[in-house]
Design an enzyme around this catalytic site. Structure first.
Site, PDB file in Angstrom:
ATOM      1  N   SER B  74       0.801  -1.198   0.132  1.00 27.67           N
ATOM      2  CA  SER B  74       0.010   0.040   0.155  1.00 27.67           C
ATOM      3  C   SER B  74       0.791   1.276   0.114  1.00 27.67           C
ATOM      4  O   SER B  74       0.226   2.268  -0.234  1.00 27.67           O
ATOM      5  CB  SER B  74      -0.887   0.006   1.066  1.00 27.67           C
ATOM      6  OG  SER B  74      -1.838  -0.995   1.126  1.00 27.67           O
ATOM      7  N   LYS B  77       0.609   3.277  -3.046  1.00 29.26           N
ATOM      8  CA  LYS B  77      -0.715   4.137  -3.363  1.00 29.26           C
ATOM      9  C   LYS B  77      -0.219   5.662  -3.241  1.00 29.26           C
ATOM     10  O   LYS B  77      -0.976   6.324  -4.145  1.00 29.26           O
ATOM     11  CB  LYS B  77      -1.609   3.883  -2.473  1.00 29.26           C
ATOM     12  CG  LYS B  77      -2.319   2.378  -2.515  1.00 29.26           C
ATOM     13  CD  LYS B  77      -3.262   2.049  -1.228  1.00 29.26           C
ATOM     14  CE  LYS B  77      -3.876   0.742  -1.643  1.00 29.26           C
ATOM     15  NZ  LYS B  77      -4.477   0.197  -0.079  1.00 29.26           N
ATOM     16  N   TYR B 201      -2.091  -2.344 -10.589  1.00 35.18           N
ATOM     17  CA  TYR B 201      -2.376  -2.150  -9.242  1.00 35.18           C
ATOM     18  C   TYR B 201      -1.437  -3.379  -8.439  1.00 35.18           C
ATOM     19  O   TYR B 201      -0.675  -2.940  -7.340  1.00 35.18           O
ATOM     20  CB  TYR B 201      -3.861  -2.394  -8.610  1.00 35.18           C
ATOM     21  CG  TYR B 201      -3.857  -2.154  -7.157  1.00 35.18           C
ATOM     22  CD1 TYR B 201      -3.551  -1.060  -6.291  1.00 35.18           C
ATOM     23  CD2 TYR B 201      -4.425  -3.424  -6.332  1.00 35.18           C
ATOM     24  CE1 TYR B 201      -3.721  -1.048  -5.256  1.00 35.18           C
ATOM     25  CE2 TYR B 201      -4.366  -3.353  -4.963  1.00 35.18           C
ATOM     26  CZ  TYR B 201      -4.164  -2.095  -4.597  1.00 35.18           C
ATOM     27  OH  TYR B 201      -4.063  -2.114  -2.984  1.00 35.18           O
ATOM     28  N   TYR B 253      -4.199   3.165   7.425  1.00 37.47           N
ATOM     29  CA  TYR B 253      -5.698   2.296   7.318  1.00 37.47           C
ATOM     30  C   TYR B 253      -6.596   2.684   8.241  1.00 37.47           C
ATOM     31  O   TYR B 253      -6.540   4.137   8.885  1.00 37.47           O
ATOM     32  CB  TYR B 253      -5.391   0.633   7.447  1.00 37.47           C
ATOM     33  CG  TYR B 253      -4.323   0.200   6.486  1.00 37.47           C
ATOM     34  CD1 TYR B 253      -4.765   0.215   5.105  1.00 37.47           C
ATOM     35  CD2 TYR B 253      -3.258  -0.315   7.002  1.00 37.47           C
ATOM     36  CE1 TYR B 253      -3.788  -0.271   4.511  1.00 37.47           C
ATOM     37  CE2 TYR B 253      -2.401  -0.785   6.062  1.00 37.47           C
ATOM     38  CZ  TYR B 253      -2.461  -0.919   4.795  1.00 37.47           C
ATOM     39  OH  TYR B 253      -1.740  -1.575   3.981  1.00 37.47           O
ATOM     40  N   VAL B 271       1.074  -3.800   4.102  1.00 41.99           N
ATOM     41  CA  VAL B 271       0.748  -4.984   4.803  1.00 41.99           C
ATOM     42  C   VAL B 271       2.146  -5.868   4.720  1.00 41.99           C
ATOM     43  O   VAL B 271       2.109  -6.546   5.678  1.00 41.99           O
ATOM     44  CB  VAL B 271      -0.297  -5.829   4.387  1.00 41.99           C
ATOM     45  CG1 VAL B 271      -1.863  -5.428   4.782  1.00 41.99           C
ATOM     46  CG2 VAL B 271      -0.200  -5.989   2.784  1.00 41.99           C
TER      47      VAL B 271
END
Lengths: 327, 327, 327, 327
Positions: B74, B77, B201, B253, B271
């Site tokens: 992530s 991102k 992704y 998160y 993660v």
């Protein structure tokens, strides 16, 4: 905006610029609306717009309707959260109210049912603020409110006045808040009776202040709880920082993310049109904002999220011109 | 923690202190678990813990498993969001992905259905990141990925490598992400085909880096997109600030609020156990952190929210000792 | 169940069989639990199990604890819905409460917020029953309750008694119901004051009856509102049918679908352990059930959905043996 | 409606009355709309309205566009559910799909996330129907579909034809169904691959029939699975009853409760405008409906819930005139 002249680096021109911006944004109030769900707020002149900027170095700028008293509404959630931390300690408070933004409307009840055991997500939404109000010290509503008065007096040098009209008006129409409070009572997240808690909560919402008052509180928070005029540490540093973090992530209702992105300062709004900002010191800025400041805004025409429409526009512009963002 | 001696103000002692902290927190990995839902991540040694701190003034501190490559997951991102803003412009991007924190899990689909018309709430949750991946320039997945490679190369001086094992592993088990992508396709928030978007992704998630790499990116963000070593403005200031705001409100998160409250720096976790922090300059800190820094952390044992457990503990301690909070 | 002898086709053996089944299922109460959230219900002997079957042809079968009085709880929702339809008309009622099953728990509040404008989904969940209670004719709680008493007296020949202990117990712990009522007040779906409505609702829940009483009401509903003993049409046919449809789709909380599938008769349960069934006439059955009947059950050990555990087991078995399903 | 003459008790007048009603309701199609989200359905003449009533005693009535073939769409969910029960057994099926109505839209995904572990609530919503399609026997989509063909052939004496245009059209726009299928794959509620399951599901939706075909299936269900013409028990009684219960509680999308209340017969609708009803035998009715019947309706203009608008109006009227309700 082409017609507005560029900011110049001295006090006189800065004041002129601020006055110009206030007058420039004032007419946009026509695109917003008063918080009509609180009848007493519905009657207020929506075209009002005022600002007070209080620097850590005691410089002060005021413009427009800066001295019009208004009810603090949700801005009081910051004060009651601080008061709860001061009297109960951070761990006790965060055991009962989480510190997470939600993306939901301020008066939403869904998440209390969806996320067992129903702990409010943060103290800046109504559910969390009710839990906070219930844990203020004292057996009576009067005692609990007194804790807030005392804290405010320490910060701004005077006790706030309750607008009884607004309090009555909200008290009689507080169905949704009563629903939230009873829900919290059932799940064990309300430490006092429902009616007592509502009295505290609605009275704190009905406390009056003007932009100078909230700018002062914002400035103290900007200084990590230290009052640079009285040279007193009113709020412990860890409480002040936690409070600013919550203001940034949750303070502007479910537009908090966009506000963080485009203004970038810890802020808390109220549906009566107030916005209280704490702007920490930063290298990046020019004087006089380098050492941090508090900003108080008042503009009663609110947008779809419940934030002052013209106040938000003014802040966004100032954030750019004065480089206020903490990011 | 009583047995740990107080930080001392020079490089040698600072390094010793960092090494001590890394070893102190390493065993706490036993309380976390690897991200086993991605099979290839399940095999990794959970006791690893490493950190790299890169100052705007070119000072650098490294400790523990700082040089172990891990997949960005992530953390990517942040990079794809920046790439989308650079190529499409902020208004285009925010028309398609909002900038609001949610309080929901990273892979939640509920809000897409509850809030019509299903616009993802922010680019740091999977739904938003998929939308972002779909809008990267280029017709093929390869072209879209290339945009990310080029941006990364500009920032850290080398092109990232894809961990093919992890990519394959995620590709085959990406049911939930496919569900999100098809949902977004239906509501019109996916600009490319589902399989193409997923390839982009999942490849961006499988890009490898070590703590030095992400510390460098964090440092550039801390400097508002300016690379203090190459003296180049790699990311426009407004994009860099928007990115940091999103990291602070949504980057960890659904523990982002608590992280903002107790660490207080813009950060993004993955993660696989990475955390990338951008610490803007601040008066309040002592040298060498006064002028800002980037911090890269790696600790693959994650907590219930999906954030590095030991990495988070280490960061919280450093934030206190080094006064890192932006609030 | 192998040891239980097959049903035989005459009255004596049918009674023996019923007695055997009651004793067979009674010990399964150990797998359930009393509705402890209502303190006064927590003390009741969970091993009780009783049944009364009242045929349209005046045959009657009773077994076990058939004559133990219990509070009607949610069974009263059927009676208040009928009373509202009788006094306000079906269109008025359905304008304010929908007729759709929800799949949610009986005391859920989520759907009121998710589905604007917050119209309760059906009169068999608490939200809907509160709205119904508020629209009963009369200004005072006493007058509203009187409407229910009068309807019950017409059906069973006597006025119900309120169990004051249970009423007090529920009144003091009705936080969730108060939350629902205030929510409904805000959205405009409560026609009377919150406290007045709660008094009506909690008193109707605290009305006592035994299995004979509810079997009689079920039998009248089975006969489309016609009382075959008094030869009077107590409830108009359209109201009776609407009521039975709501019982079938929504009467057994969020196990209504499974109950329809495996028992297949319109039924309404209460957390005190009662179940009231209306079994319409059907060719398919043998005498004496061919012409329809009412069934009253009492078994205070409830399952995870809030339905009588042993009562449900007994009913499922009887539905098979007597071919009760309307499908 | 005053101008329409009263029903008379013989075949001729009954037919005339039916024809009159079909023509009376046909123009109301203007208030509905075709299911335009499936492109191939958007082109169909919305003014069509047809009905076939097939009595257990072999009487048959037809009117209007009774013989126009249409794609079964969600009506096929009834057939695939029966096929799954026949081949896997009821316990196996209900372990994987619940039997509870939801109050949500047919394509909703929220509940899968809200209620762990994500078991679909019933086989009449898309999520449940996908799970059912995945568990049909056979390794290939062709084998699974063949199970449905064989069951249909047993019931109506001919194999259905797939409308390839509609299948293609749905296949290419099935984003939401793919989202549901991938979600179910992740939570373990899909026993076959996503693409294979979607092929089965969308082909079953694209099977064509006319009102006579679905009236026949409805009639067999009305007779508890017994085919009164071929004297064969095609569906076991317990499967037939379970199916009818699910049709009643969940068959008309999130208008199932209102349909149960005002029509009162087990029915399943499809977005192409079909409605299949199973009317069990009942004393209460006059001949020829006393012994039960199946009713097939076709009216492609659908209402906000996805049910045939004119078909529903016609059914409601017939339910009153012919006393069809099972309650």
């Amino acid at each position: 905006m082409k017609e507005i002249v560029k900011e110049r680096d001295n006090t006189h021109f800065r004041q002129t610029r601020l006055d110009d911006l206030v007058e420039y944004y004032r007419p946009f109030s026509a695109d917003g609306r008063n918080a009509e769900y609180i009848p007493a707020l519905g009657k207020i002149d929506a075209k009002q717009l005022g600002i007070c900027v209080t620097g850590s170095d005691q410089t002060m700028m005021k413009s427009g309707d800066w001295d019009v008293p208004f009810t603090l509404q949700s801005i009081s959630k910051v004060i009651s959260f601080i008061a709860a931390c001061l009297t109960r300690g951070i761990p006790y408070v965060l055991d009962r109210v989480d510190a997470e933004p939600t993306g939901d409307a301020f008066n939403s009840i869904i998440r209390l049912e969806m996320h067992k055991p129903g702990k409010p997500f943060n103290p800046m939404i109504n559910a969390g603020a009710l839990t906070i109000a219930s844990m203020l010290p004292g057996d009576s509503a009067r005692d609990k409110i007194e804790t807030l008065y005392a804290l405010i007096e320490k910060m701004i040098g005077k006790r706030p006045v309750i607008n009884e009209d607004v309090f009555r008006s909200e008290w009689e129409t507080a169905h949704r808040n009563r629903a939230l409070a009873y829900y919290l009572k059932e799940t064990g997240f309300l430490e006092a009776g429902v009616e007592k808690t509502l009295e505290v909560y609605l009275k704190q919402c009905a406390m009056e202040g003007n932009t100078e008052d909230i700018a002062m509180i914002g400035m103290i928070l900007a200084n990590d709880g230290y009052h640079p005029f009285s040279h007193e540490q009113i709020i412990p540093k860890d409480v002040a920082r936690l409070t600013k973090a919550l203001m940034l992530t949750c303070g502007m209702y479910n537009a908090s993310g966009k506000f963080a992105a485009f203004v970038g300062v810890p802020a808390k709004s109220g549906v009566s049109g107030g916005i209280m900002c704490a702007v920490p010191a930063s290298f990046k800025r020019k004087e006089p904002f380098q050492h941090g400041c508090g900003i108080g805004i008042y503009g009663p025409a609110i947008d779809e999220y419940g934030n002052s429409l013209t106040g938000g526009m003014l802040l966004k512009q100032l954030a750019q011109e004065w480089d206020l963002s903490i990011f």
